[in-house]
Design a protein around this motif. Structure first.
Motif, short mmCIF file in Angstrom:
data_model
loop_
_atom_site.label_atom_id
_atom_site.label_comp_id
_atom_site.label_asym_id
_atom_site.label_seq_id
_atom_site.Cartn_x
_atom_site.Cartn_y
_atom_site.Cartn_z
N ILE A 1 21.16 -18.39 3.20
CA ILE A 1 20.14 -18.74 2.92
C ILE A 1 19.50 -17.20 1.52
CG2 ILE A 1 17.48 -18.32 3.34
CD1 ILE A 1 18.41 -20.49 5.76
N GLU A 2 19.66 -17.39 1.01
CA GLU A 2 19.04 -16.31 -0.58
C GLU A 2 18.03 -15.96 -0.46
OE1 GLU A 2 23.02 -15.43 -2.20
OE2 GLU A 2 22.39 -16.80 -3.63
N GLY A 3 17.24 -14.87 -0.50
CA GLY A 3 16.14 -14.70 -1.64
C GLY A 3 15.38 -14.92 -2.32
N SER A 4 14.89 -13.38 -3.37
CA SER A 4 14.80 -13.77 -4.78
C SER A 4 16.15 -13.27 -5.82
CB SER A 4 12.89 -12.92 -4.92
OG SER A 4 13.71 -11.75 -4.76
N GLY A 5 17.05 -12.92 -5.14
CA GLY A 5 17.99 -12.38 -6.11
C GLY A 5 17.79 -11.00 -5.81
N ASP A 6 16.60 -9.97 -5.29
CA ASP A 6 16.57 -8.57 -5.70
C ASP A 6 17.11 -7.86 -4.45
OD1 ASP A 6 14.87 -8.98 -8.65
OD2 ASP A 6 13.29 -9.18 -6.94
N ASP A 7 17.69 -7.13 -4.92
CA ASP A 7 18.35 -6.25 -3.34
C ASP A 7 18.12 -5.21 -2.41
OD1 ASP A 7 18.54 -4.22 -5.51
OD2 ASP A 7 20.20 -3.63 -5.71
N HIS A 8 16.78 -4.81 -2.97
CA HIS A 8 15.86 -3.92 -2.46
C HIS A 8 14.13 -4.57 -2.46
CE1 HIS A 8 16.25 -1.47 -6.06
NE2 HIS A 8 14.98 -1.27 -5.49
N GLN B 1 0.83 -1.53 -0.18
CA GLN B 1 0.11 -0.41 -0.03
C GLN B 1 0.25 1.36 -0.23
OE1 GLN B 1 -3.83 -0.45 -0.30
NE2 GLN B 1 -2.02 -3.42 -0.18
N PHE B 2 2.33 0.85 0.03
CA PHE B 2 3.01 2.17 -0.05
C PHE B 2 4.10 1.91 -0.73
CE2 PHE B 2 2.29 1.74 4.17
CZ PHE B 2 1.39 3.11 4.86
N ALA B 3 4.56 3.41 -1.12
CA ALA B 3 5.49 2.98 -2.91
C ALA B 3 7.13 3.14 -1.84
CB ALA B 3 5.37 4.56 -3.28
N PHE B 4 7.18 2.46 -1.48
CA PHE B 4 8.81 1.60 -0.44
C PHE B 4 10.11 2.07 -1.44
CE2 PHE B 4 6.62 1.22 3.90
CZ PHE B 4 6.66 2.41 4.26
N LEU B 5 10.17 2.64 -1.55
CA LEU B 5 11.64 3.06 -2.29
C LEU B 5 12.80 2.35 -1.90
CD1 LEU B 5 10.29 5.95 -5.71
CD2 LEU B 5 10.39 3.33 -5.08
N LYS B 6 13.60 2.39 -2.42
CA LYS B 6 14.76 0.94 -2.15
C LYS B 6 14.86 0.77 -0.78
CE LYS B 6 17.62 2.53 -5.87
NZ LYS B 6 17.68 1.77 -6.51
N LEU B 7 14.03 -0.02 -0.20
CA LEU B 7 13.73 -0.55 1.18
C LEU B 7 14.60 -1.91 1.37
CD1 LEU B 7 12.23 -0.94 3.38
CD2 LEU B 7 10.45 -1.30 2.81
N LYS B 8 15.71 -1.82 1.95
CA LYS B 8 16.26 -3.01 2.57
C LYS B 8 15.26 -3.89 3.68
CE LYS B 8 19.75 -2.17 0.28
NZ LYS B 8 20.27 -2.85 -1.29
N LEU B 9 14.63 -5.25 3.20
CA LEU B 9 13.77 -5.93 3.59
C LEU B 9 14.47 -7.23 3.63
CD1 LEU B 9 10.80 -5.30 4.87
CD2 LEU B 9 10.04 -6.84 2.72
N SER B 10 13.85 -7.68 5.36
CA SER B 10 13.78 -9.51 5.22
C SER B 10 13.47 -8.94 6.73
CB SER B 10 15.30 -9.23 5.84
OG SER B 10 15.46 -10.88 5.88
N ALA B 11 11.50 -10.17 6.19
CA ALA B 11 10.93 -10.74 7.57
C ALA B 11 10.53 -11.50 7.24
CB ALA B 11 9.22 -9.98 6.84
N PHE B 12 10.10 -12.81 8.10
CA PHE B 12 10.57 -14.05 7.98
C PHE B 12 9.15 -14.63 9.38
CE2 PHE B 12 13.53 -12.47 10.78
CZ PHE B 12 13.70 -13.53 12.40
N VAL B 13 9.25 -15.99 9.23
CA VAL B 13 8.46 -16.80 10.13
C VAL B 13 8.87 -18.30 10.22
CG1 VAL B 13 6.43 -15.54 10.07
CG2 VAL B 13 5.91 -17.68 8.66
N ILE B 14 8.68 -18.81 11.65
CA ILE B 14 9.13 -20.05 11.64
C ILE B 14 7.83 -20.45 12.71
CG2 ILE B 14 10.96 -21.36 12.40
CD1 ILE B 14 12.78 -19.41 11.97
N GLN B 15 8.07 -21.80 12.40
CA GLN B 15 6.79 -22.30 13.05
C GLN B 15 7.49 -22.92 14.53
OE1 GLN B 15 4.59 -24.73 10.75
NE2 GLN B 15 3.62 -23.29 9.82
N ASN B 16 7.23 -23.31 15.62
CA ASN B 16 7.52 -24.33 16.32
C ASN B 16 7.70 -25.64 16.65
OD1 ASN B 16 7.06 -22.29 18.56
ND2 ASN B 16 5.34 -22.77 19.06
N LYS B 17 6.11 -26.27 15.41
CA LYS B 17 6.58 -27.90 15.42
C LYS B 17 7.78 -28.06 14.33
CE LYS B 17 3.53 -28.61 18.30
NZ LYS B 17 1.93 -29.32 18.88
#
Length: 366
Positions: free
Chosen positions: A268-275, A227-243
């Motif tokens: 562990i690499e992402g999609s290849g995009d740097d931002h 919903q926002f036009a975040f330009l050059k945003l460096k981002l890493s978001a993750f989730v890990i389940q308990n089990k």
């Protein structure tokens, strides 16, 4: 003679003429409108009031016209300044530098440019100091990092204080079935970065504590960021389940995620995009093999510019070092990384090598 002298003289002459006319009119009426007995046939009080009111209207009209002329003249100057990109237009350049028009133009141009350059920065030596101070003020809207106790995970972060404008945004949130984490920021601190960190903090804070599952949290974040036009945003978001030994993530940084285990270091690499690109679809990636006792380490992209190394070179620096230490908690892992980074900084004559770094360490316990 300058306008500062001409204008008062001109208004004084006009006022004198009006009042002189008023005097002559009063004398004329007093002399010619009398009956044989010497009694006035007119009410001279009313004549004085009416004529004074008429002359006052004339003076008001002249002042109004003069102010309008002055306003249009200033607009003309401002238009020339903006249209010519701070260059003096030909019709002004051809004037004598001692002329009033040229002096007015130069004065207005200097005032406009001075106002544009200052913008509240007069108490700072340069724009960088002002922007850094403003960015820190915005950053103070974000509270210090508080890591919740999440069953099955041990988490440590650096720095734990978010008031420093150069630190990336870090947040750990409890999910129904595990852990949600995020690290976000730009390569360089500034007002825009601090403002975007406040936006992201608001988004993550709306998730609550343990209200949603890990997958729901990651999906909600991705939808909200679009919903926002975040330009050059460096981002890493993750989730890990308990089990589960899997990790779902969105990783848009140059620095990969490092996984430390008894077998060594994996990347562990992402999609290849740097931002983060506002218009991309951003598919959620998946990594498995997150075993009990493994460490996952996120380091800010500022590490690359701070030390002048590639992510592969940084990994080489830590392989033998961390395997020999064998830390037993995420805090020990973080302290070991900080100690190694400080040593690398001394080798490169960096006064404060940890100043621009943000590090997140997650250890799986169960």
């Amino acid at each position: 003679m300058s306008y500062r002298v001409k204008l008062p003289i001109l208004l004084g002459i006009i006022s004198f003429l009006f009042f002189f006319i008023h005097f002559l009119f009063a004398e004329f009426t007093f002399t010619h409108w009398q009956n044989p007995k010497g009694e006035n046939t007119l009410n001279f009080n009313l004549v004085g009031i009416y004529s004074s009111f008429l002359l006052a209207l004339c003076i008001s009209f002249i002042v109004y016209y003069f102010l309008g002329f002055l306003y249009q003249y200033i607009l003309h100057i401002v238009f020339h300044i903006q249209d010519s990109e701070n260059e003096i237009p030909k019709d002004i350049r051809n004037l004598s530098r001692n002329s009033d028009e040229y002096k007015i133009y130069k004065s207005v141009m200097f005032t406009l440019l001075q106002g544009e350059e200052s913008l509240g920065e007069e108490q700072f030596e340069n724009k960088f100091d002002w922007k850094t101070t403003q960015a820190s003020s915005v950053n103070k809207q974000i509270p210090d990092i508080k890591i919740p106790n999440i069953q099955g995970f041990d988490v440590a972060v650096f720095p734990s204080v978010m008031r420093y404008a150069g630190a990336d945004y870090i947040r750990i949130v409890r999910a129904k079935d595990g852990l949600f984490g995020i690290i976000a920021g730009h390569m360089e601190p500034g007002i825009l970065e601090s403002s975007e960190k406040v936006f992201i903090h608001g988004i993550v804070s709306s998730f609550g504590d343990g209200l949603f599952s890990t997958e729901e949290l990651l999906t909600k974040l991705k939808y909200a960021l679009h919903q926002f036009a975040f330009l050059k945003l460096k981002l890493s978001a993750f989730v890990i389940q308990n089990k589960d030994d899997k990790m779902s993530f969105l990783h848009y940084m140059d620095m990969p995620i490092f996984q430390f285990s008894d077998h060594g270091i994996q990347v562990i690499e992402g999609s290849g995009d740097d931002h983060w690109y506002p218009n991309h679809k951003h598919p959620i990636s998946m990594a498995d093999g997150i075993e009990i006792g493994d460490y996952l380490v996120w380091a800010s992209d500022r590490t690359l510019t701070q030390f002048g190394l590639t992510s592969f070179e940084i990994m080489e620096e830590f392989v033998d070092y961390l395997l020999d230490l064998r830390p037993s908690s995420s805090r020990q892992m973080l302290l070991a990384i900080a100690k190694k980074m400080s040593a690398l900084g001394r080798e490169r004559n960096l006064s404060n090598p940890m100043e621009k770094l943000s590090i997140l360490v997650v250890r799986r316990n169960k």
